[in-house]
Design an enzyme around this catalytic site. Structure first.
Site, PDB file in Angstrom:
ATOM      1  N   LYS A 106     -54.796  44.975 -48.012  1.00 38.62           N
ATOM      2  CA  LYS A 106     -53.916  44.227 -47.117  1.00 38.62           C
ATOM      3  C   LYS A 106     -54.131  42.755 -47.367  1.00 38.62           C
ATOM      4  CE  LYS A 106     -51.051  45.272 -43.703  1.00 38.62           C
ATOM      5  NZ  LYS A 106     -50.339  46.555 -43.601  1.00 38.62           N
TER       6      LYS A 106
HETATM    7  N1  GLU Z   1     -46.796  47.055 -44.935  1.00 41.76           N
HETATM    8  C1  GLU Z   1     -46.457  48.433 -45.003  1.00 41.76           C
HETATM    9  C2  GLU Z   1     -47.518  49.272 -44.340  1.00 41.76           C
HETATM   10  O1  GLU Z   1     -48.304  48.788 -43.562  1.00 41.76           O
HETATM   11  C3  GLU Z   1     -46.136  48.876 -46.422  1.00 41.76           C
HETATM   12  C4  GLU Z   1     -47.259  48.766 -47.385  1.00 41.76           C
HETATM   13  C5  GLU Z   1     -46.827  49.136 -48.792  1.00 41.76           C
HETATM   14  O2  GLU Z   1     -45.713  49.586 -48.979  1.00 41.76           O
HETATM   15  O3  GLU Z   1     -47.644  48.935 -49.674  1.00 41.76           O
HETATM   16  O4  GLU Z   1     -47.555  50.464 -44.509  1.00 41.76           O
END
Ligand code: GLU
Length: 416
Positions: A106
């Site tokens: 993240k």
């Molecule tokens: N931000 C989204 C999540 O928390 C997507 C993450 C992604 O597609 O890598 O799942």
């Protein structure tokens, strides 16, 4: 490096419960409760007024055991390393529940993009990517959109990375515009998955989704698409709230009109097709399905006792505090946890990465069919585990996820 902030502690509380159920050995337990890598960077940006601002950004790669780290980048004034680390851990469990070959990561930048110009956001994005460039890549770590980031920002991420490596590299980031190697169906994917698990939950609990009543908190990408798709299979969306206000209509809101209204006014407040409604009133409504699709910590120890829904489907990441979850579970509310309920976003990201890597693109129908199959596989794997272990769906999702990551960690063994 043992993170101990409040958000990471909430993640650990959930992890520990599932690890105990699995009888996880202490060594693997220790590995899986430590982030593999935390990166903090300073990003100087020349603002439109000529002044230089320095923004703090983070990228946490929590686990890379199953494949590249995967997870979004959020732009928000409240971003902390604690939060990003916990979210990276949740991405690890989410990818494992979704059964896709990714670890968890993240990113976040402490900033308020609503008060920045497009040029400032672009400059910040490019500088942030330049600062973390060695750590990301199609085989290493693949970012995506999250809170306050979008397709355009992903295009800038892709371009900055590509300029550095000297060739166009589409698979470094997902959630891109279609023209730049994005996938059909990616934008709607998270909402589609929320609809699928809501529909399967109704089947499991024995009520008909057709005519079922739904309340949605948050009308961004996830909330609005879930509402549209649930309305499309006959559910009645009776309430929507967002950061500013909300609307209620017992007969069902016209979701298409509401979506148009929100894209114009940036809020559902004042929508003429219903009466005003607050968040707290929305949580207390007697509905079949409640979808928190806004930010973290919305359902708390204080308001969870008022919830009268049969199912809570967590469209957002971490919308229910552990205390609220206990109360909901005790009262027999079925909670479909975020790491399952919104995992179709990252599953569609996986499809995008696959398509980019082989340079051949699927039709929207192919994406949606594969998404449907993956979501149903994940939902029923978690449901079966919850029945086998006589536990709730959140614990069961953790059991499925931890078991998969632990198995691979054991097989791979210690490098040195
Ligand atoms: N931000 C989204 C999540 O928390 C997507 C993450 C992604 O597609 O890598 O799942």
């Amino acid at each position: 490096m043992a993170p101990n902030g409040p958000v990471f502690s909430a993640m650990l509380e959930e992890f520990d419960g599932a690890a105990r159920l699995l009888n996880l050995e202490p060594g693997i337990w220790k590995i899986l409760t430590h982030p593999k890598r935390q990166i903090a960077v300073s990003c100087p940006v020349q603002m439109d007024n000529g002044e230089i601002e320095v923004f703090t950004g983070y990228r946490v790669q929590y686990s890379m055991s199953l494949g590249p780290a995967k997870g979004g980048i959020r732009y928000h004034p409240g971003v902390t390393l604690d939060e990003v680390t916990a979210l990276a851990a949740w991405m690890t469990w989410k990818c494992a529940v979704a059964h896709i070959p990714f670890g968890g990561g993240k990113g976040g930048i402490i900033c308020d993009p609503t008060r920045m110009s497009r040029r400032e956001v672009e400059a910040l994005t490019r500088r942030y990517v330049a600062e973390i460039i060695d750590a990301i890549g199609p085989e290493k770590d693949v970012p995506a959109p999250d809170v306050n980031t979008n397709e355009q920002i992903m295009a800038w991420v892709m371009d900055t990375y590509s300029m550095h490596v000297g060739h166009t590299s589409t698979a470094v980031v997902t959630g891109k515009p279609l023209e730049l190697g994005g996938s059909l169906g990616r934008r709607e994917a998270t909402g589609r998955g929320v609809m699928i698990v809501a529909r399967e939950s109704a089947k499991h609990l024995g009520f008909d989704v057709q005519g079922a009543t739904v309340a949605v908190q948050g009308f961004g990408n996830v909330g609005s698409v879930s509402a549209q798709l649930l309305a499309g299979i006959g559910a009645r969306i009776i309430a929507v709230t967002d950061w500013k206000g909300g609307v209620y209509n017992a007969g069902g809101l016209d979701v298409a009109k509401l979506t148009d209204y929100v894209s114009l006014h940036k809020t559902a407040e004042g929508f003429p097709g219903g009466e005003p409604l607050t968040n707290e009133q929305l949580f207390a409504l007697e509905v079949d399905i409640l979808i928190p699709a806004a930010l973290e910590n919305q359902l708390t120890g204080e308001n969870a006792s008022a919830v009268r829904a049969k199912v809570v489907v967590e469209g957002a990441n971490g919308p229910t505090t552990p205390d609220a979850h206990r109360r909901l579970h005790e009262r027999g509310v079925l909670v479909i946890p975020d790491i399952l309920a919104n995992s179709s976003g990252v599953t569609a990201s996986y499809f995008e990465w696959v398509q980019d890597r082989y340079g051949y693109f699927w039709t929207e129908q192919e994406v949606n069919d594969r998404l449907e199959a993956k979501m149903c596989e994940a939902f029923y794997a978690v449901l079966k585990t919850s029945l086998d272990y006589k536990t709730d769906m959140r614990m069961a999702a953790y059991v499925v996820a931890i078991n998969r990551v632990a198995t691979v960690t054991r097989m791979r063994g210690m490098y040195a």
